[in-house]
Design a protein around this motif. Structure first.
Motif, PDB file in Angstrom:
ATOM      1  N   PHE A 317       0.837  -1.208   0.000  1.00 23.74           N
ATOM      2  CA  PHE A 317       0.000   0.000   0.000  1.00 23.74           C
ATOM      3  C   PHE A 317       0.869   1.254   0.000  1.00 23.74           C
ATOM      4  O   PHE A 317       0.594   2.222  -0.721  1.00 23.74           O
ATOM      5  CB  PHE A 317      -0.940   0.028   1.204  1.00 23.74           C
ATOM      6  N   ILE A 318       1.919   1.261   0.810  1.00 20.07           N
ATOM      7  CA  ILE A 318       2.781   2.448   0.912  1.00 20.07           C
ATOM      8  C   ILE A 318       3.475   2.735  -0.420  1.00 20.07           C
ATOM      9  O   ILE A 318       3.585   3.895  -0.832  1.00 20.07           O
ATOM     10  CB  ILE A 318       3.796   2.276   2.059  1.00 20.07           C
ATOM     11  N   TYR A 319       3.921   1.689  -1.103  1.00 18.09           N
ATOM     12  CA  TYR A 319       4.521   1.898  -2.427  1.00 18.09           C
ATOM     13  C   TYR A 319       3.513   2.546  -3.367  1.00 18.09           C
ATOM     14  O   TYR A 319       3.861   3.424  -4.172  1.00 18.09           O
ATOM     15  CB  TYR A 319       5.014   0.567  -3.013  1.00 18.09           C
ATOM     16  N   TRP A 320       2.258   2.117  -3.278  1.00 21.02           N
ATOM     17  CA  TRP A 320       1.208   2.705  -4.119  1.00 21.02           C
ATOM     18  C   TRP A 320       0.974   4.171  -3.773  1.00 21.02           C
ATOM     19  O   TRP A 320       0.939   5.039  -4.648  1.00 21.02           O
ATOM     20  CB  TRP A 320      -0.095   1.905  -3.934  1.00 21.02           C
ATOM     21  N   ALA A 321       0.848   4.479  -2.480  1.00 20.40           N
ATOM     22  CA  ALA A 321       0.458   5.821  -2.035  1.00 20.40           C
ATOM     23  C   ALA A 321       1.570   6.861  -2.180  1.00 20.40           C
ATOM     24  O   ALA A 321       1.294   8.063  -2.147  1.00 20.40           O
ATOM     25  CB  ALA A 321       0.005   5.769  -0.576  1.00 20.40           C
ATOM     26  N   THR A 322       2.807   6.411  -2.329  1.00 21.21           N
ATOM     27  CA  THR A 322       3.927   7.357  -2.436  1.00 21.21           C
ATOM     28  C   THR A 322       4.608   7.286  -3.798  1.00 21.21           C
ATOM     29  O   THR A 322       5.717   7.785  -3.966  1.00 21.21           O
ATOM     30  CB  THR A 322       4.963   7.092  -1.321  1.00 21.21           C
ATOM     31  N   SER A 323       3.928   6.703  -4.756  1.00 22.34           N
ATOM     32  CA  SER A 323       4.523   6.457  -6.076  1.00 22.34           C
ATOM     33  C   SER A 323       4.287   7.604  -7.054  1.00 22.34           C
ATOM     34  O   SER A 323       3.451   8.487  -6.829  1.00 22.34           O
ATOM     35  CB  SER A 323       3.928   5.175  -6.680  1.00 22.34           C
ATOM     36  N   GLN A 324       5.008   7.566  -8.161  1.00 16.86           N
ATOM     37  CA  GLN A 324       4.776   8.509  -9.254  1.00 16.86           C
ATOM     38  C   GLN A 324       3.384   8.310  -9.848  1.00 16.86           C
ATOM     39  O   GLN A 324       2.727   9.277 -10.245  1.00 16.86           O
ATOM     40  CB  GLN A 324       5.842   8.321 -10.340  1.00 16.86           C
ATOM     41  N   ASP A 325       2.928   7.077  -9.899  1.00 17.84           N
ATOM     42  CA  ASP A 325       1.590   6.805 -10.435  1.00 17.84           C
ATOM     43  C   ASP A 325       0.513   7.417  -9.554  1.00 17.84           C
ATOM     44  O   ASP A 325      -0.517   7.893 -10.061  1.00 17.84           O
ATOM     45  CB  ASP A 325       1.363   5.294 -10.563  1.00 17.84           C
ATOM     46  N   TYR A 326       0.717   7.404  -8.220  1.00 17.91           N
ATOM     47  CA  TYR A 326      -0.272   8.018  -7.332  1.00 17.91           C
ATOM     48  C   TYR A 326      -0.332   9.526  -7.571  1.00 17.91           C
ATOM     49  O   TYR A 326      -1.423  10.118  -7.593  1.00 17.91           O
ATOM     50  CB  TYR A 326       0.052   7.738  -5.863  1.00 17.91           C
ATOM     51  N   ILE A 327       0.804  10.153  -7.755  1.00 19.82           N
ATOM     52  CA  ILE A 327       0.839  11.592  -8.037  1.00 19.82           C
ATOM     53  C   ILE A 327       0.034  11.890  -9.302  1.00 19.82           C
ATOM     54  O   ILE A 327      -0.750  12.844  -9.346  1.00 19.82           O
ATOM     55  CB  ILE A 327       2.298  12.072  -8.159  1.00 19.82           C
ATOM     56  N   LYS A 328       0.185  11.048 -10.320  1.00 18.18           N
ATOM     57  CA  LYS A 328      -0.588  11.225 -11.561  1.00 18.18           C
ATOM     58  C   LYS A 328      -2.073  11.001 -11.312  1.00 18.18           C
ATOM     59  O   LYS A 328      -2.925  11.670 -11.915  1.00 18.18           O
ATOM     60  CB  LYS A 328      -0.080  10.257 -12.628  1.00 18.18           C
TER      61      LYS A 328
END
Length: 437
Positions: A317-328
Motif C-alpha cells: 500500500f505504501i509503495y502505491w500511495a507514495t509512487s509517481q503513479d499516485y501523483i498522476k
C-alpha cells in the motif's frame, strides 16, 4: 473417492480465497486535506488488490501522535501503517520499532525521491518510512490587499516588515486579519512554527551541555514577535487554531498573511476550496536577525510498525500511495496543483505541474535549503529545526506549547511563560539523565 477428493480440494481453495480476502490493513493518519484525498483515491488500490481491505483511522494531529506513539512503544499492534514524520522515524528506527524498507521495487524509482527527504526518514543509512508529502515553510499573502494598501511583499521579508504589513492590511470591522499563525499547543503545532522564529533571532533549545536556553533574550525576542503579531493583528480565538483551522481561515478570506507549511499552497490555489485562489502571493519565510534555521524541513511519511502482522501487504500500500503513479492519479482527479508536493524530483520536472503550481519553485527551494544539522547560530547537541531530535521532546515540547498558548490567550506574560518553560524543560532533562542535579 475422486469426487470426494475434488470436493475437498475445492473447499480448501475456497477457504484460502476467503482468507486472502480477509487481509485488512489498519491505517492511522492525520486529518489533513492530502490524507483525506488519499483515503478517497484508495479505491484504486483496493480494486488492484482485491485481497487487501483498508481500515482508516483518521485523527487530529495531536491525537494521532499520542495514539501511534503509545501503540508502537507498547508494541500494541493496533496499526499496520502509521503516518509519522522526520522526528519519529529515525528515533523509532533506531529502537527497532519500524520495518525497514530494504528491498524497494525497482519500478518504485527510489532515486527519484529527494535525497534530503530520504535522509530525514532514515537511521544509520537505513530507510524506515516513505514520504507521502514533504514540506518547508513559506509566507502566503493576499496580493489584492497588498495592492489596495500600496505595499509590496519582498522576496525575503523580515519579521519586522511582516508586522508593518499586518498593520496596514488589518480590517477587523470586516473580519480581515493582517496575519494568521498557529496558536494551538503541541510540539508540532504552535511550537513547530515558533521554533524557526526563535532560531532566526539566534535562539536554541539547549547549549552543548544540554542546559535549556529558554530564558535567554533570543527566546524572548522570538516569542514576543510571534505573540504580539497575533495579539495586534490576528483573529480571535487563535490559541485554539492549528494548521487546519488556520488554513480554513485563509481560504475563507479572513487572513492577509500566513506563515506556515508549503503544502497548504495546493489547497489555497484550488478554486473549489479556496475563496482567494486568484489572489495568492508567495514569499520566503520571514527572517528575524538571521536566515539560518528560519524554515524547517518536514515530511508526513508512511511507515510499518514492527508489530504489524501484515508487513508485506502494508508496504504494498505504501509503495502505491507514495509512487509517481499516485501523483498522476491525484492530478487526474483534482488537478496538478493539488498533487502531494516535495517528495520527487520528477514532480518538479513535470511541465504541467510547474505551470499549474506558481509556488512549486519556492517550495523546492525551501525544502532543499532547510538543514536540520545546522539550524542555529550557536552550536547545539541535537538534530532538528522545528523540533529537538530526542524522544523526550514530545512531552516537554508540548508542555512549552501550552505555555505559549497561554501567552497568546492573554493568560500569562512572555517572561512568566519562558520562566515556567525553562523550569519544566530543566526538570525533564534531569529526569531523563541529560543533566545532573
Amino acid at each position: 473417492m475422486k469426487t470426494l477428493a475434488a470436493l475437498l480440494l475445492g473447499a480448501t481453495a475456497l477457504v484460502g480465497t476467503q482468507a486472502m480476502a480477509e487481509t485488512t490493513l489498519t491505517i492511522a493518519t492525520v486529518n489533513n486535506n492530502d490524507m483525506i484525498v488519499m483515503q478517497k483515491l484508495s479505491k484504486d488500490f483496493e480494486q488492484k488488490n482485491p485481497d487487501i481491505k483498508l481500515n482508516w483511522v483518521i485523527l487530529e494531529e495531536n491525537v494521532l501522535r499520542q495514539k501511534v506513539t503509545t501503540d508502537i512503544a507498547t508494541q500494541g499492534g493496533q496499526y499496520d501503517i502509521m503516518t509519522i514524520g522526520m522526528f519519529e522515524t529515525p528515533l523509532w528506527g533506531e529502537k527497532g520499532w519500524l520495518s525497514e524498507f530494504s528491498e524497494v521495487p525497482v519500478e518504485y524509482n527510489l532515486d527519484d525521491v529527494l535525497q534530503s527527504v530520504r535522509d530525514g526518514l532514515s537511521f544509520d543509512g537505513k530507510l524506515y518510512a516513505l514520504p507521502f508529502y514533504a514540506e518547508s515553510q513559506m509566507t502566503f499573502y493576499r496580493k489584492d490587499l497588498f495592492e489596495k494598501a500600496g505595499i509590496e511583499m519582498p522576496d525575503k521579508p523580515t519579521w519586522e516588515q511582516i508586522g508593518q504589513f499586518a498593520e496596514k492590511i488589518t480590517d477587523k470591522d470586516n473580519e480581515v486579519y493582517g496575519i494568521c499563525l498557529r496558536g494551538k499547543p503541541g510540539w508540532g503545532e504552535n511550537m513547530g512554527q515558533i521554533g524557526p522564529v526563535v532560531n532566526s533571532y539566534g535562539g536554541r533549545w539547549f547549549d552543548m551541555s544540554w542546559k535549556p536556553q529558554l530564558d535567554t533574550p533570543a527566546w524572548k525576542e522570538g516569542v514576543t514577535t510571534y505573540v504580539e503579531l497575533l495579539k495586534k493583528y490576528g483573529p480571535p480565538g487563535v490559541a485554539s487554531n492549528g494548521f487546519n483551522e488556520t488554513l480554513a481561515l485563509f481560504a475563507n478570506g479572513k487572513c492577509g498573511m500566513w506563515v506556515d507549511a508549503t503544502v497548504a499552497a495546493g489547497f489555497l490555489t484550488d478554486t473549489k476550496q479556496s475563496q482567494v485562489a486568484d489572489k495568492m502571493g508567495y514569499a520566503h519565510p520571514p527572517i528575524g536577525k538571521f536566515e539560518k534555521g528560519n524554515h524547517y524541513l518536514w515530511s508526513w511519511a508512511l511507515a510499518v510498525p514492527a508489530s504489524s502482522k501484515e508487513p508485506e501487504a502494508a508496504k504494498k500500500f505504501i509503495y502505491w500511495a507514495t509512487s509517481q503513479d499516485y501523483i498522476k492519479l491525484v492530478a487526474e482527479a483534482n488537478g496538478w496543483a493539488a498533487v502531494p508536493p516535495g517528495t520527487r524530483t520528477s514532480t518538479y520536472e513535470t511541465p504541467e505541474y510547474i505551470s499549474a503550481a506558481p509556488f512549486a519553485k519556492l517550495t523546492l527551494e525551501t525544502i532543499e535549503t532547510a538543514d536540520p544539522t545546522d539550524a542555529t547560530q550557536e552550536q547545539v547537541p541535537y538534530r532538528g529545526i522545528s523540533y529537538v531530535g530526542i524522544p523526550e521532546f514530545q512531552a516537554f515540547g508540548t508542555a512549552v506549547g501550552q505555555q505559549m498558548a497561554a501567552v497568546i490567550a492573554g493568560q500569562t506574560s512572555v517572561d512568566e511563560a519562558l520562566e515556567a518553560s525553562q523550569a519544566l524543560v530543566t526538570r525533564a532533562m534531569k529526569q531523563a539523565g541529560y543533566l545532573k542535579d
